[in-house]
Every structure is written in C-alpha cells, then in structure tokens.
Design an enzyme around this catalytic site. Structure first.
Site, mmCIF file in Angstrom:
data_model
loop_
_atom_site.group_PDB
_atom_site.id
_atom_site.type_symbol
_atom_site.label_atom_id
_atom_site.label_comp_id
_atom_site.label_asym_id
_atom_site.label_seq_id
_atom_site.Cartn_x
_atom_site.Cartn_y
_atom_site.Cartn_z
ATOM 1 N N HIS A 128 -41.196 113.791 -33.717
ATOM 2 C CA HIS A 128 -42.485 113.861 -33.032
ATOM 3 C C HIS A 128 -42.231 113.925 -31.530
ATOM 4 O O HIS A 128 -42.333 114.974 -30.919
ATOM 5 C CB HIS A 128 -43.342 112.658 -33.422
ATOM 6 C CG HIS A 128 -44.708 112.680 -32.814
ATOM 7 N ND1 HIS A 128 -45.283 111.569 -32.259
ATOM 8 C CD2 HIS A 128 -45.592 113.680 -32.669
ATOM 9 C CE1 HIS A 128 -46.480 111.897 -31.806
ATOM 10 N NE2 HIS A 128 -46.696 113.166 -32.042
ATOM 11 N N CYS A 148 -43.283 104.302 -32.424
ATOM 12 C CA CYS A 148 -44.160 104.881 -31.396
ATOM 13 C C CYS A 148 -45.477 105.356 -31.988
ATOM 14 O O CYS A 148 -46.547 104.962 -31.547
ATOM 15 C CB CYS A 148 -43.469 106.031 -30.689
ATOM 16 S SG CYS A 148 -42.066 105.477 -29.739
ATOM 17 N N HIS A 149 -45.401 106.230 -32.978
ATOM 18 C CA HIS A 149 -46.637 106.794 -33.511
ATOM 19 C C HIS A 149 -46.696 106.729 -35.025
ATOM 20 O O HIS A 149 -47.446 107.464 -35.660
ATOM 21 C CB HIS A 149 -46.827 108.227 -33.006
ATOM 22 C CG HIS A 149 -46.786 108.313 -31.510
ATOM 23 N ND1 HIS A 149 -45.710 108.773 -30.817
ATOM 24 C CD2 HIS A 149 -47.685 107.924 -30.585
ATOM 25 C CE1 HIS A 149 -45.943 108.688 -29.524
ATOM 26 N NE2 HIS A 149 -47.134 108.173 -29.352
ATOM 27 N N GLY A 150 -45.843 105.874 -35.613
ATOM 28 C CA GLY A 150 -45.991 105.569 -37.035
ATOM 29 C C GLY A 150 -45.467 106.605 -38.010
ATOM 30 O O GLY A 150 -45.921 106.653 -39.148
ATOM 31 N N PRO A 163 -47.220 111.558 -37.852
ATOM 32 C CA PRO A 163 -47.408 112.801 -37.098
ATOM 33 C C PRO A 163 -46.174 113.691 -36.953
ATOM 34 O O PRO A 163 -46.313 114.827 -36.527
ATOM 35 C CB PRO A 163 -47.846 112.293 -35.716
ATOM 36 C CG PRO A 163 -47.242 110.946 -35.606
ATOM 37 C CD PRO A 163 -47.185 110.371 -36.986
#
Lengths: 184, 532
Positions: A128, A148-150, A163
C-alpha cells in the site's frame, strides 16, 4: 547589408536562417548535455548499487520465527514456516484472492528453481504505502498485518484484506547451500 | 497603480545615490507612498505576518544549520544537542519548529481571505498564481524539513511520500529511486533533503518579491471588491498600513510566543523523538497538521477508477487539490469580486472552510474508524452437538470442475444423513468434504460493536462448546457502516465540486447583492475628505 539581403529575398530561406537554427539546436543540445550530469548525480551511486546483495544464515532462524534483514536499505523478512503455516498457505491457494498466486510460485528462487516450502523470503514493505507489517500480531490469517492502514497478509504473504493492491513482493533470492541464501 | 514617484531625496548623499542606484526611491514608492485602500480590514494584515515568518524561518534555519549534522546516525543527536547544550538552542530550535506551523496558520488565513474577497480575479490572476507557487514551495520545504531530525515520523513520512511517486505508471520507480538516491530512504536522501531544505526558502523569498511586485502593479483588492475610484479612496502605506500591520504582527507574535515558550512540542508528533528505524513502522503515520487535509484526500481514494488504481488515483487527487487553485481565476465566472455581495456563494464558501477543517480532522484519524453504523456486527454460529464426523474426498477431473465435483460429494453425504457439510479445497483438483451425521443442530448468534469484538465472541463460543462439536458454520453479518474514509470521500467531493461546479455555475446564475451607491460611485469627486 543584412537588411538589403533579406529585403531582396524575403520569402527565401537564407544561409543566415540555417545558421540560426543550427546554432540554436547546438545550444539546446549543449544545454541538455550540461544539465544532465546535475540531474543524474541524484541517482543511486556506485557504492549504493554495490550493496545490492545480502547473505542470510538460515541455521539461526528457529522454526516458526522470522528474521528481518536489510537488503538495499529495505527490510526483508526471512520466515521459517511451521508445517501448519505451510499447510494453511497451500490450502488457501484456491481461496478468493485479490492478487491470485500459488504458494509454490511465491517460493521460486530468482534462478527459476523451486524453493523450499519452509523458507519464505519477502520484501517487508506493505504494497500500500510501504510500512513494515508486523509478524502474526493482528493478522486474522496468521501471516503479517500492516499497522498503518490494516492490510492483512496470510502465511504466504498474500493480501487477504485491506487496502494493499498486491501481495507482499518476493525478494529475489537463491540458495548458496543448505543453510545460506543470498538476497539480490 | 503607484503613479509617478513622489520621492524627493533630502540630503546630498541620497541625491548622489538616487542618480546611481535609486534603491531608496524604490523603497519609498513601495512601502511609504504606496497607496492602499482605506477600507482594508484586519484580514489584510497576514501578508506582513507571512513576511515575518519567512525571515524568522531563514534566520533560525541558518543558525540551526551551523549545528546540524546531516548524517543518519548523528542527525537526531545533533538537533537534541543544539536544543540542550548550545546557548539559547532551547529558544532557537523551537522557534524554527513552531515557526513552520505559524507560517501555515498565517498562509491558510491569507488564502481564505483571497478566496472570500475574490482577490484572484482580474487583474490579479498572476498575483494569485505566484501565491499558489509560494504555497507549493512552502509545502515542499516543510516536508523536507520535517525529515531532517530523522525521527520515526521523519523517516516514515518520507517513505510514504516517496512511495506515492512510485505509484506513477512506468516512470514511478525510477523517479522514486532518483529522489531517494538509493532503494530506500537512507543517508543519500537525508543529505539531499538537507541541501534542498536550505535552498527552497531563498526560492520562496525570490517568488515573494515577484508576488509583491505583482501586488503593487495591480494594486490591493479591498473588502468591497470594487476598485478604488480615486486617490481619496486610498491612504499612504506608511504610516497607515505599516502601523496596522505592526499591531497585527504583535498579536501574532503573542500566539507564536505562547507555543515557543510554553508548549514547544504541542504541534509536533511525539513519535518523532524516537530515532528513525527502517525495520519498525510506528503504529500510525501522520504528516504535520498543516498537510492533514491533503493526506485525507489521498486516503479517500480506496477504490479503483477504471485503469487507474486506488493508489495512483489518491496521488493524482492530492496534487489536483493544490493544482486546481492555479486555475481558480478562470473557474470562478462571477463578475463580482467580493463575496460580501454574493449571498449564495458566501454560504458555499463557509461550507468550504468547514470542509477543509473536517478533511484535516479526517487526515489525523485511523481511516477505518467507524463513525456510524446501521446496527451491530453479528455472527451466527451453527454446530451439531454430539454427532458423528464423516469425511469424503473430492477428486475433480479438472481445475474448473472442482465446484461441481464438491457439490456432488456434498449431496452424497447429505444423502447419508449428514446435517452439516463443509468443503475444504486442498489443491487444484483435490479437496475434502466433511459432514456430521446425527446429533442435535444448534445455533447461537453473537453481537459486538466491532468486527474484532465479534471475532472474540466467536472464539469464546467455540471454546465453550469445545470438543463436543467438530466444526462450526459461521455466518458473519456486517452492518452498513460510515467510516472516516467515507467522510473523507464526501468532503473530497465537495472540495472539488466547489471549484469545478459551484463557482463556475453560480457565477453565471447568481444575482449579486446590491453594492451601495456610496461604494459603487465616487462620492468625493476625487477630493480627500477628513484627515487621511
């Protein structure tokens, strides 16, 4: 005299026109050639490029553990997978995957030979935005989890949730002998 | 605007100098005699604050560079040494760090001012565009500067931003490596970022000169948006504007000092005191507050748009958010400058300001955070108590025929009295179907506030039922949710619609409010009245 000449042959291409264009073109090429070294100096230097391989001793990595090593300044995971993790990775070869890839494809060495299922060598950058995923902790698939964003990766480093657009990239590696690999 | 110069050298020396280098004449015409509209309000004082900020950043920055070591192993220590051991380092380092934030507070107010009063409209397009260039340079300089202390946020912020460039098709990877000078953020990156961080403020100073030049050519806009009609509508810059600016700057300096002296680290992130570690990502990576709205726009794109993947779409949107400002003079079609006389546009503008603030809030939040949901997360577990487990292998003739073969085996097990069946694929053509024969089928539904809470509940139920049930069928239900990402998407949509749809259309259709005759027409016949 120049005015007289241009007045006489207004529409004709003169020697002077040619000289102007030729000189302009030469100056443009010269300027580009001068600017280029100042741009190119920012590219990776020879010593940086020379540090492009890393050797890893596998004998120190216990079953079920992983080591993080730096290759070209980037972290790489070398994971010693347990039979359960290998089974889980192979079983999920046909699960619904965002970026479908077989576990065996992810083990391939850079010389095209098959790898060994217990050793997985991955670039430790979330696809990502480049964070380093954590080991097991937080992962619903027993693999890696990016804080950070799963993004959630399975035991083969394939993206399963979140993501990230791609699986964790495999680092190019070859076996030097039974207990050593060379990355890069 | 300025008209003929009114400078008259007072002494022999200044007369001599004026013939050779009319620099005093330039200063007099620009900052003393220069006529400013007499109705300027305090929103017009931020230019002075910004000039001060630039000077503060350059002076403190030059001092910091005398003590800073651009090396991955010494950078953080050198900043800390400066702050702790160098005389007055405790003062100068926070001035620089806090100064960056103050700079952005002032520039955002300055930009919103320009937006509200239509200061970007003819003949001030170039003035506005130069301002946008300065803002872009400020963003770049702030980003480079934030990398220099080489803390965790420095390192990972730089990693995330350089990875953004990697999203560009074809050339992305090369540009990324060119910028980093290697394959990761490392010593070469730190060195060049330091060099560029030192360079860019002087470029900003240069563009600022052009900005002021353009301002003095077109003349200042004013709150009514109506051009000044005569000399009577203006007052000389000194003392009127200078004194007013100094007063506003004094108030600004009080705010500045509160941060510098009482909470020098309040605007930064605590994680940036942890030395950079390429092997460990901090739990969350957030930019400094002033870049959060753009970070929110970047992250709002979690979906692909045709051939453009989500990452590239986010990058393009983020740059477009700044790029669109450059086009603003031509996007706003209204012939009325000031929103004071545009009652509808004014409402949309106020929403726009709120949207920018909300985007900033979104940028600082975990994007997956759920703000509202239609119901609880739940899952239904179905299992058979006390049954007999049976297994049957599936062997399909081809990879594509697996599902059919598995369904046939499932049917067969059901025929044997199995109440629950589950297929597990173990290879391209191989798999196992397991079923339970006999026993009593049971179900239980669990609920939770988050998906993780539900998973925990499921684990609890499984442990409770234990070995009595060989396998479970779990059906998870996710309610429709509204996350921070969704909020960012709505706000991002408004941000772009404001520029691309609302301003162009509204400008053509809106009926402007009536400008009072006292403003629309010169009433003084060009004669100054009262004491100027």
């Amino acid at each position: 005299m120049a005015e007289a000449a241009s007045g006489a042959h207004e529409d004709e291409t003169t020697r002077r026109d040619f000289i102007f264009i030729a000189a302009g073109a030469a100056a443009a090429v010269g300027a580009a050639a001068t600017v280029w070294p100042f741009i190119d100096q920012m590219n990776p230097a020879a010593d940086t490029l020379a540090l492009s391989t890393t050797e890893v001793d596998l004998s120190v990595v216990e079953l079920g553990q992983q080591v993080r090593v730096l290759w070209q300044g980037k972290p790489v995971f070398v994971r010693h997978r347990t039979p359960a993790e290998i089974a889980s990775a192979q079983r999920d070869d046909y699960a619904t995957l965002k970026d479908p890839q077989l576990d065996s494809q992810r083990l391939l060495q850079s010389n095209g030979q098959a790898g060994r299922p217990e050793w997985l060598v991955l670039q430790a950058s979330c696809t990502h935005l480049g964070c380093v995923p954590t080991f097991v902790e937080g992962s619903a698939f027993g693999g890696w989890f990016c804080p950070c964003h799963g993004s959630d990766y399975d035991t083969s480093g394939r993206i399963r949730r979140g993501p990230a657009p791609h699986n964790l990239y495999v680092a190019p590696y070859v076996y030097m002998n039974d207990t050593t690999i060379r990355i890069g | 605007m300025s008209g003929p110069s009114t400078y008259e050298p007072a002494s022999g020396f200044t007369r001599w100098l004026d013939k050779r280098l009319p620099i005093l004449r330039l200063a007099h015409d620009s900052f003393v005699a220069y006529p400013t509209p007499r109705n300027l309000n305090y929103w017009w004082t931020f230019g002075a604050m910004l000039s001060l900020c630039l000077v503060v950043q350059i002076v403190t920055g030059v001092v910091l560079a005398m003590h800073y070591v651009p090396h991955v192993e010494h950078a953080m220590d050198s900043v800390q040494r400066f702050r702790r051991d160098v005389p007055f380092g405790w003062l100068i380092q926070p001035m620089h760090a806090v100064g960056a934030s103050m700079f952005f507070i002032a520039v955002y107010i300055h930009m919103f001012r320009g937006l509200y009063y239509g200061s970007y409209k003819a003949p001030r397009e170039i003035l506005w565009i130069l301002g946008c260039v300065i803002y872009l340079l400020m963003v770049a300089t702030a980003f480079l500067g934030y990398t220099l202390p080489w803390g965790q946020m420095s390192f990972w912020g730089a990693t995330v931003i350089t990875n953004l460039l990697g999203a560009l098709p074809l050339v992305g990877e090369s540009i990324k490596n060119w910028l980093m000078g290697g394959f990761a953020i490392d010593q070469p990156t730190l060195n060049r970022f330091f060099s560029l961080h030192y360079l860019l403020p002087f470029v900003i100073a240069g563009v600022t000169v052009l900005h002021v030049w353009a301002l003095h050519e077109a003349g200042q806009n004013n709150p009514t948006g109506v051009d000044v009609k005569s000399k009577a509508d203006t007052v000389p810059f000194t003392p009127h504007a200078t004194m007013k600016d100094l007063f506003a700057v004094s108030l600004f300096l009080i705010l500045f000092s509160v941060f510098v002296f009482y909470m020098p680290d309040a605007l930064g992130h605590a994680d940036n005191y942890i030395p950079a570690n390429p092997l460990q990502t901090p739990p969350e990576i957030v930019p400094e507050w002033y870049l959060l709205p753009f970070y929110a726009i970047l992250r709002a794109f979690d979906f692909n748009i045709g051939p453009i993947d989500s990452k590239l779409a986010g990058v393009l949107a983020m740059f477009a958010a700044i790029g669109i400002l450059f086009l603003l003079p031509w996007l706003d079609t209204s012939r009325v400058r000031s929103m004071r006389y545009r009652p509808i546009a004014r409402q949309f503008f106020l929403i726009f300001v709120v949207v920018c603030v909300v985007l900033g809030w979104c940028g600082g939040q975990n994007p997956g955070r759920i703000l509202a949901k239609a119901g609880p997360f739940s899952a239904t577990l179905t299992w058979v108590q006390g049954g007999q487990v049976v297994e049957a292998p599936v062997s399909a003739s081809s990879e594509g025929g697996f599902d059919q073969a598995a369904a046939a085996v499932e049917q067969q097990l059901r025929g044997q009295g199995a109440t629950l069946t589950a297929v597990r694929r173990e290879g391209a053509t191989q798999g196992v179907v397991r079923g339970v024969v006999g026993g009593a089928e049971q179900t239980r539904t669990v609920r939770g506030e988050t998906a993780d809470a539900v998973e925990a509940e499921i684990t609890t139920v499984r442990a409770e039922v234990g070995a009595a049930a060989p396998f479970f069928i779990v059906e998870r239900r996710v309610p429709p949710t509204f996350t921070v990402t969704n909020l960012s998407q709505v706000m991002t949509a408004y941000y772009f619609l404001f520029f691309l749809l609302i301003l162009p259309i509204l400008g053509l259709r809106e009926t402007p409010g009536r400008v009072p005759d006292t403003i629309a027409k010169p009433v003084t016949d060009g004669k100054a009245q009262g004491a100027a």
